[in-house]
Motif scaffolding. Structure first.
Motif, mmCIF file in Angstrom:
data_model
loop_
_atom_site.group_PDB
_atom_site.id
_atom_site.type_symbol
_atom_site.label_atom_id
_atom_site.label_comp_id
_atom_site.label_asym_id
_atom_site.label_seq_id
_atom_site.Cartn_x
_atom_site.Cartn_y
_atom_site.Cartn_z
ATOM 1 N N LEU A 220 -7.660 -25.088 -52.578
ATOM 2 C CA LEU A 220 -6.323 -24.357 -52.089
ATOM 3 C C LEU A 220 -6.078 -23.144 -52.815
ATOM 4 N N ALA A 221 -6.355 -22.936 -53.814
ATOM 5 C CA ALA A 221 -6.206 -21.554 -54.380
ATOM 6 C C ALA A 221 -6.959 -20.515 -53.805
ATOM 7 N N GLU A 222 -8.459 -20.821 -53.444
ATOM 8 C CA GLU A 222 -9.224 -20.038 -52.738
ATOM 9 C C GLU A 222 -8.713 -19.949 -51.413
ATOM 10 N N GLN A 223 -8.168 -20.698 -50.709
ATOM 11 C CA GLN A 223 -7.663 -20.481 -49.432
ATOM 12 C C GLN A 223 -6.696 -19.401 -49.375
ATOM 13 N N ILE A 224 -5.733 -19.743 -50.272
ATOM 14 C CA ILE A 224 -4.467 -18.956 -50.593
ATOM 15 C C ILE A 224 -4.993 -17.471 -50.670
ATOM 16 N N ALA A 225 -5.871 -17.275 -51.558
ATOM 17 C CA ALA A 225 -6.425 -15.928 -51.812
ATOM 18 C C ALA A 225 -7.126 -15.268 -50.744
ATOM 19 N N ALA A 226 -7.792 -15.972 -50.057
ATOM 20 C CA ALA A 226 -8.331 -15.603 -48.739
ATOM 21 C C ALA A 226 -7.275 -15.112 -47.715
ATOM 22 N N ARG A 227 -6.105 -16.134 -47.761
ATOM 23 C CA ARG A 227 -5.060 -15.773 -46.767
ATOM 24 C C ARG A 227 -4.354 -14.215 -47.131
ATOM 25 N N LEU A 228 -4.248 -14.176 -48.273
ATOM 26 C CA LEU A 228 -3.642 -12.811 -48.957
ATOM 27 C C LEU A 228 -4.631 -11.842 -48.917
ATOM 28 N N ARG A 229 -5.740 -11.876 -48.348
ATOM 29 C CA ARG A 229 -6.742 -10.781 -48.284
ATOM 30 C C ARG A 229 -7.270 -10.261 -49.770
ATOM 31 N N LEU A 230 -7.228 -11.206 -50.794
ATOM 32 C CA LEU A 230 -7.441 -10.639 -52.268
ATOM 33 C C LEU A 230 -9.047 -10.304 -51.906
ATOM 34 N N SER A 231 -9.615 -9.651 -53.219
ATOM 35 C CA SER A 231 -11.015 -9.190 -53.216
ATOM 36 C C SER A 231 -11.848 -10.511 -53.597
ATOM 37 N N ARG B 186 -10.340 -13.732 -55.566
ATOM 38 C CA ARG B 186 -10.391 -14.964 -55.375
ATOM 39 C C ARG B 186 -11.308 -15.988 -56.174
ATOM 40 N N LYS B 187 -12.314 -15.647 -56.503
ATOM 41 C CA LYS B 187 -13.141 -16.448 -57.484
ATOM 42 C C LYS B 187 -12.300 -16.800 -58.778
ATOM 43 N N HIS B 188 -11.508 -15.657 -59.170
ATOM 44 C CA HIS B 188 -10.947 -15.824 -60.514
ATOM 45 C C HIS B 188 -9.863 -16.791 -60.220
ATOM 46 N N LEU B 189 -8.915 -16.605 -59.174
ATOM 47 C CA LEU B 189 -7.879 -17.161 -58.920
ATOM 48 C C LEU B 189 -8.245 -18.824 -58.757
ATOM 49 N N ALA B 190 -9.520 -19.032 -57.979
ATOM 50 C CA ALA B 190 -9.975 -20.584 -57.951
ATOM 51 C C ALA B 190 -10.335 -21.034 -59.394
ATOM 52 N N LEU B 191 -10.957 -20.289 -60.189
ATOM 53 C CA LEU B 191 -11.380 -20.676 -61.511
ATOM 54 C C LEU B 191 -10.304 -21.138 -62.165
ATOM 55 N N VAL B 192 -9.072 -20.153 -62.269
ATOM 56 C CA VAL B 192 -7.962 -20.376 -63.139
ATOM 57 C C VAL B 192 -7.277 -21.565 -62.691
ATOM 58 N N ALA B 193 -6.942 -21.619 -61.279
ATOM 59 C CA ALA B 193 -6.158 -22.645 -60.719
ATOM 60 C C ALA B 193 -6.509 -24.216 -61.279
ATOM 61 N N ALA B 194 -7.541 -24.234 -61.884
ATOM 62 C CA ALA B 194 -8.074 -25.670 -62.113
ATOM 63 C C ALA B 194 -7.207 -26.078 -63.290
#
Length: 397
Positions: free
Chosen positions: A277-288, A292-300
């Protein structure tokens, strides 16, 4: 309007700025003024990062006069009247006085003006519509910005709803500036306008929304503001998955360990513990891609204390620290610990008689996994682990 003067901050004494003023206003006719953040922050005693200037001169005249004085410039935004002077002390944006002709909630069509007050009237907040004469540092205030600055009060210039309808991003700017400069209670008129017009944020580009959101989250303590955005229905428009209650514990943990704010870490804390879900949100926000990778890793979120070092080795120290902080875990495993380098190389395996190729790579991975599991022992132990792997091979060398 000009009874207040800027204190003599170091930036106001720059020789390159004096040369710029002389190039644009050689007769001292008041054709150029500092404006916006540099004026506001100097009055607050805050370090100034960027310097902007305003002038009734139109861009061709600005470019011509700078060139005549030997000052390089770049036409960074001619449609909106902006020319950037390239100075030794850093770039300075020079923008022609303007008035809005039309707006659509995202962009404005402007016409050049000769009126300082017209230019001030099109700005967002009173504290951002302060001008200072570079020769005597007298401050010019057209809409009560000085009083608002003294009171730490954030107000829109003129009608709040009208200013927001001109550019809906001003809703997010309002909360960012409120978190940075304001005090509570907030201006009820401004808050009511932001709440009523929040659906207009859906028409903005996701990049603009993400930029403002990350700027807000980078501030020392945005938690009360984020909670207020949720109460007013603004947060649900831009980040419906967010839980503001998760932010105060993280900010407290950062302060306790002396760790600087990181907007991506705080964004991850606001989101559910769901990496996809974090990766989807990062993509929605057009993050780099890296963000995106960092957000998905940290969201765990949380990790067992014994897994902190293996995680840091695998994904990097920053991501591991972020997960420990968000989860409220101990920082001890990573304090004073440097990520080690795996001492085994492919050539060392070949020297043991293994043919170069996929088998070498497999052995490297196998030994590395055992090395990490044992807590990163020294090279001597790694060679023992390699011997054990070689002894257990069923394929011929």
């Amino acid at each position: 309007m000009a009874d207040t003067h800027l204190p003599g901050a170091l930036w106001t004494q720059r020789a390159d700025l004096a040369a710029l003023v002389a190039a644009l206003d050689p007769a001292g006719a008041g054709l150029v003024r500092y404006v916006g953040g540099a004026v506001r922050d100097t009055l607050l005693g805050i370090a100034v990062k960027d310097i902007d200037m305003a002038t009734p001169l139109e861009p061709p005249a600005v470019i011509e006069q700078l060139a005549a004085a030997g000052i390089r410039s770049v036409p960074t935004g001619l449609a909106h009247g902006t020319v950037t002077a390239l100075l030794a002390g850093g770039p300075v944006e020079i923008t022609t006085l303007r008035r809005d002709v039309s707006t659509d909630g995202r962009h404005a069509t402007v016409a050049f003006s000769q009126s300082w007050q017209e230019d001030a009237a099109r700005r967002d907040f009173t504290i951002n519509a302060l001008y200072a004469d570079p020769r005597d540092l007298a401050v010019h205030d057209y809409f009560g910005g000085l009083a608002d600055l003294d009171a730490r009060r954030l107000r829109f210039i003129g009608d709040a709803e009208q200013r927001i309808r001109e550019d809906y991003l001003r809703i997010l700017r309002y909360f960012r500036f409120q978190a940075r400069f304001g005090s509570l209670p907030a201006d009820p008129v401004a808050e009511a306008a932001c709440s009523a017009l929040a659906p207009g944020l859906k028409g903005l580009s996701r990049e603009r929304i993400a930029s403002e959101l990350l700027l807000l989250l980078a501030l020392p303590d945005p938690a009360p503001t984020v909670a207020r955005m949720a109460d007013l229905g603004v947060l649900a428009v831009i980040l419906p998955e967010a839980d503001p209650a998760t932010l105060p514990p993280l900010i407290a943990a950062e302060a306790a360990h002396g760790i600087a704010p990181a907007p991506l870490r705080r964004l991850a804390a606001l989101l559910p513990a769901d990496p996809p879900l974090a990766e989807q949100i990062a993509a929605r926000l057009r993050l780099s891609i890296a963000q995106r990778k960092h957000l998905a890793l940290v969201a765990a979120r949380t990790i067992p204390e014994e897994a902190a070092r293996p995680l840091a080795y695998r994904v990097g120290r920053e991501a591991a620290l972020d997960r420990l902080l968000i989860g409220g875990a101990s920082m001890a495993p990573l304090q004073g610990w440097d990520i080690p380098q795996f001492p085994l190389k492919g050539g060392m395996i070949v020297a043991r008689g293994v043919s170069a190729g996929p088998e070498v790579a497999r052995l490297l991975r196998a030994v590395e996994a055992r090395w990490v599991a044992e807590g990163f022992p020294d090279e001597a132990r790694v060679m023992v682990l390699l011997d054990a792997e070689l002894a257990g091979r069923s394929d011929p060398v």
